[in-house]
Enzyme design. Structure first.
Site, PDB file in Angstrom:
ATOM      1  N   SER A 189      10.390  63.445  42.146  1.00  0.00           N
ATOM      2  CA  SER A 189      10.329  64.903  42.050  1.00  0.00           C
ATOM      3  C   SER A 189      10.828  65.601  43.312  1.00  0.00           C
ATOM      4  O   SER A 189      10.703  65.086  44.420  1.00  0.00           O
ATOM      5  CB  SER A 189       8.873  65.301  41.798  1.00  0.00           C
ATOM      6  OG  SER A 189       8.639  66.614  42.250  1.00  0.00           O
ATOM      7  N   ARG A 224       9.504  68.265  44.461  1.00  0.00           N
ATOM      8  CA  ARG A 224       8.429  69.138  44.942  1.00  0.00           C
ATOM      9  C   ARG A 224       8.345  69.171  46.468  1.00  0.00           C
ATOM     10  O   ARG A 224       8.100  68.162  47.122  1.00  0.00           O
ATOM     11  CB  ARG A 224       7.088  68.735  44.307  1.00  0.00           C
ATOM     12  CG  ARG A 224       6.656  67.327  44.593  1.00  0.00           C
ATOM     13  CD  ARG A 224       5.454  66.909  43.736  1.00  0.00           C
ATOM     14  NE  ARG A 224       5.866  66.677  42.358  1.00  0.00           N
ATOM     15  CZ  ARG A 224       5.302  65.794  41.530  1.00  0.00           C
ATOM     16  NH1 ARG A 224       4.263  65.082  41.927  1.00  0.00           N
ATOM     17  NH2 ARG A 224       5.734  65.631  40.296  1.00  0.00           N
ATOM     18  N   ASP A 240       7.470  76.440  32.331  1.00  0.00           N
ATOM     19  CA  ASP A 240       7.447  75.304  31.405  1.00  0.00           C
ATOM     20  C   ASP A 240       6.500  74.181  31.830  1.00  0.00           C
ATOM     21  O   ASP A 240       6.098  73.369  31.010  1.00  0.00           O
ATOM     22  CB  ASP A 240       8.872  74.730  31.245  1.00  0.00           C
ATOM     23  CG  ASP A 240       9.524  74.391  32.582  1.00  0.00           C
ATOM     24  OD1 ASP A 240       8.902  74.621  33.629  1.00  0.00           O
ATOM     25  OD2 ASP A 240      10.665  73.897  32.585  1.00  0.00           O
TER      26      ASP A 240
HETATM   27  C1  MIC Z   1       8.867  66.071  37.720  1.00  0.00           C
HETATM   28  O1  MIC Z   1       9.437  65.707  36.703  1.00  0.00           O
HETATM   29  O2  MIC Z   1       8.370  65.274  38.535  1.00  0.00           O
HETATM   30  C2  MIC Z   1       8.759  67.554  37.996  1.00  0.00           C
HETATM   31  C3  MIC Z   1       7.363  67.926  37.812  1.00  0.00           C
HETATM   32  O3  MIC Z   1       9.550  68.258  37.076  1.00  0.00           O
HETATM   33  C4  MIC Z   1       9.265  67.789  39.419  1.00  0.00           C
HETATM   34  C5  MIC Z   1       9.054  69.137  39.927  1.00  0.00           C
HETATM   35  C6  MIC Z   1       7.646  69.405  40.368  1.00  0.00           C
HETATM   36  O4  MIC Z   1       7.005  68.526  40.937  1.00  0.00           O
HETATM   37  O5  MIC Z   1       7.199  70.526  40.159  1.00  0.00           O
HETATM   38  C7  MIC Z   1      10.730  67.426  39.641  1.00  0.00           C
HETATM   39  O6  MIC Z   1      11.278  66.650  38.903  1.00  0.00           O
HETATM   40  O7  MIC Z   1      11.324  67.872  40.624  1.00  0.00           O
END
Ligand code: MIC
Ligand code: SF4
Length: 644
Positions: free
Chosen positions: A535, A537, A64
């Protein structure tokens, strides 16, 4: 003593530890989800752990985030995830099927279950009474392998809702009010539980908007009880059998209580560049608007889209505004197409985007220079939209649609006649974009397809006795993982290529950082309060690791990022005395003498500033398990060591 909903969920999944606030607890995880921007790494990590098949009740991989395919990289990653999940026993939601949290809520979430996802907005599932938490990819990989997920036993905050929302005031305005009260640091170490008569007036999609954006409080998660409203939603999804009632005991005790009277709320907006810079729309006034974006996992449900369509019906989008709309899932988009609402949006002049994250993560629709963009999303961090000097305001779908018509920030209550949108008795169910995995017998014959963009992980070393390195970077409070490892259309395709990604590390704060740090070969980062919010990440830990960062010393950390640092083998340390933060200048030569012995013996740790000659006392909030991970040089090493 009675239990709250959150405590009941924890108790029924407790594998280790005591349910006393502040101590580490291990939880059994029933469901996992991944999305593509973090998923490639998560499945590579799962593979590296050597477990052939997932052991959860249900694991789903969604595509997504990286759906803009401007080169081979994203398509290769999708193919890798599709084949890896087929082999390992994970369902695969194809690109176009929708945003992970929206689809998971519609099709898979179950009251009473635990869910972790490699995405910080996984708490969306709290809208139907799940204990749903965001986590780093490695933690999700461990949970897929049947391992526990560890959190610190949180405090439980009771957000007690009374009254009923007035016409044109939305669930988004409730969570914006909670953010105004609690701030982006206020939820750290806490679960936010919603109670009171007011919750009976909120549908599941509305509750999910609130639990989704609870991530911006820094909370471990947010949760609503599972009641007759939850039951009606699951029945409408053709999943009545997935319902179990889950309510707090009458004598449940909460650590804090916040009272909100829904009848008194007004339309709100979070102003640039933080989700807690909240004001009433009327207070901000009729500022000029260049762009309006409607969608994201916060506000892309059928109900939200129907409200927007009704507001736009028969009207024309202001010629100076670019309006984009991304319905959250294939289910939502199909139903809008069937009932004519999509035609109303198109006729008014909306630009319809595919059911994906899109502009929320800077995948297209970056605003014009210094542009003002109203978005129904959950994050408005500086630069996240792709335009550094743009000003992003976070608003409800009602405020967004009303403003798209006028070209200025508009209080939707001025639209007049209230909207009448009811949840359908039956949603349209068509799961043909969810692929089932191969059976255990067929799995051997499934070939996992890797693309050339998949590069090896950075290697980690066991913690040395002492560390000496420069303060390569000093940053302030509320640094987000979007600052540490930016996303957006140009960078996201490289999530499985850490060496390439490293060039952009901290680029929003300091474009010279990556090169300087790499040249030094090692470094220590100095941060303020709530370092690493936002996030989930894990790249915000893996990339600094690759660049040679050995320790991050801050006033305080956000939960998921701190866990990701530990998992990567980077030491997260705090100043014992916050004022010492001011005594360090970027470029100072620093030392952590005998840090390993200190950690092994639970003794105080010290930071020596070799440039000024000063010494500062540090603290670390690490469980024994986390210390062992740090000593082993990260979770992968730790897991491998445990297996041998
Ligand atoms: C976000 O909203 O910052 C993301 C992109 O969905 C991140 C995940 C990511 O960095 O891939 C999140 O919310 O964890
Ligand atoms: Fe996607 Fe935005 Fe939700 Fe993150 S916050 S999952 S980028 S829609």
């Amino acid at each position: 003593m009675g239990l709250t909903v959150a405590q009941k969920l924890i108790k029924s999944h407790l594998l280790s530890g005591e349910m006393t606030v502040g101590s580490e607890i291990g939880l059994r995880i029933d469901q996992t989800l991944t999305q593509d921007a973090t998923g490639t790494m998560a499945y590579l990590e799962f593979e590296a752990m050597g477990v052939p098949r997932v052991k959860t009740e249900l694991s789903v991989a969604y595509i997504d985030h990286n759906t803009l395919q401007t080169g081979f990289e994203n398509a290769d990653d999708h193919r890798f995830i599709q084949t890896a999940t087929k082999k390992r026993g994970v369902r695969f939601s194809r690109p176009g099927n929708g945003i992970c949290h929206q689809v998971h809520l519609e099709r898979f979430g179950k009251p009473g279950k635990t869910l972790i996802g490699s995405d910080s907005h996984t708490p969306t599932g709290g809208g139907i009474g799940m204990l749903a938490m965001g986590a780093g990819g490695l933690d999700v990989a461990v949970a897929m392998g049947g391992g526990a997920y560890y959190i610190t036993m949180p405090k439980i905050v009771n957000v007690h809702l009374t009254g009923k929302l007035s016409p044109y005031v939305a669930a988004k305005d409730i969570i914006l009010e909670v953010l105004r009260i609690m701030t982006v640091k206020g939820g750290v170490g806490k679960i936010i539980e919603y109670t009171g008569e007011g919750i009976k007036t909120l549908s599941v999609p509305e509750r999910a908007t609130i639990t989704n954006m609870g991530a911006e409080l820094g909370a471990t998660t947010s949760v609503f009880p599972a009641d007759e409203i939850t039951k009606a939603f699951l029945e409408a999804q053709g999943r009545g059998e997935d319902f179990t009632e889950l309510k707090a005991d009458a004598d449940a005790v909460y650590d804090e209580t916040i009272e909100i009277n829904l009848s008194e709320l007004e339309p709100m907006a979070a102003m640039p560049h933080m989700p807690d810079r909240v004001k009433k729309v009327t207070e901000i006034g009729q500022i000029h608007v260049d762009q309006v974006c409607i969608g994201s996992c916060t506000n892309s449900s059928l109900m939200d889209m129907m409200k927007v369509a009704q507001i736009l019906k028969g009207k024309k989008v202001c010629p100076t505004v670019s309006l984009s709309i991304a319905p959250g899932s294939k289910q939502v988009l199909t139903m809008l197409a069937q009932n004519g609402a999509l035609a109303d949006m198109i006729a008014a002049g909306a630009r319809i985007l595919e059911s994906a994250c899109g502009p929320c993560i800077g995948m297209g629709q970056s605003p014009n220079s210094a542009g003002i963009s109203l978005r129904t999303f959950n994050r408005n961090f500086e630069g996240r939209s792709g335009t550094k000097d743009a000003g992003i305001f976070l608003v409800s779908p009602e405020t967004a649609a009303a403003s798209a018509l006028t070209g200025v920030l508009t209080d939707p209550r001025t639209l007049g006649e209230p909207l009448h949108i009811l949840m359908p008795e039956r949603f349209l169910v068509n799961d043909n974009m969810i692929e089932m995995p191969a059976t255990a017998e067929e799995a051997d014959s499934v070939e996992v397809l890797y693309g050339p963009n998949i590069k090896p992980f950075p290697t980690t070393e066991k913690l040395p006795e002492s560390i000496e390195a420069k303060a390569v970077l000093k940053v302030g409070d509320d640094i987000t993982t979007d600052h540490i490892m930016p996303a957006g259309a140009k960078i996201l395709p490289y999530r499985s290529n850490i060496p390439y990604l490293s060039k952009f590390c901290f680029a929003v704060c300091d474009e010279t950082f990556a090169e300087r740090c790499k040249k030094e070969g090692k470094g220590i980062i100095i941060g303020g309060a709530n370092y690493g919010q936002g996030s989930s990440r894990e790249h915000a830990a893996l990339v600094p690791l690759y660049l040679g960062v050995k320790a991050v010393i801050t006033k305080s950390f956000a939960r998921i990022h701190c866990a990701n640092l530990v998992n990567a083998g980077i030491l997260p340390l705090n100043f014992k005395n916050e004022a010492d933060y001011d005594k360090i200048t970027q470029g100072d030569e620093l030392a952590l003498p005998e840090i390993k012995t200190a950690i092994v013996n639970d003794a105080p740790a010290y930071l020596k500033n070799l440039t000024t000659g000063e010494t500062y006392e540090l603290k670390y909030e690490l469980s024994q398990r986390q210390k062992d991970i740090i000593l082993a040089g990260g979770l992968l090493n730790y897991t491998r060591d445990a297996q041998n």
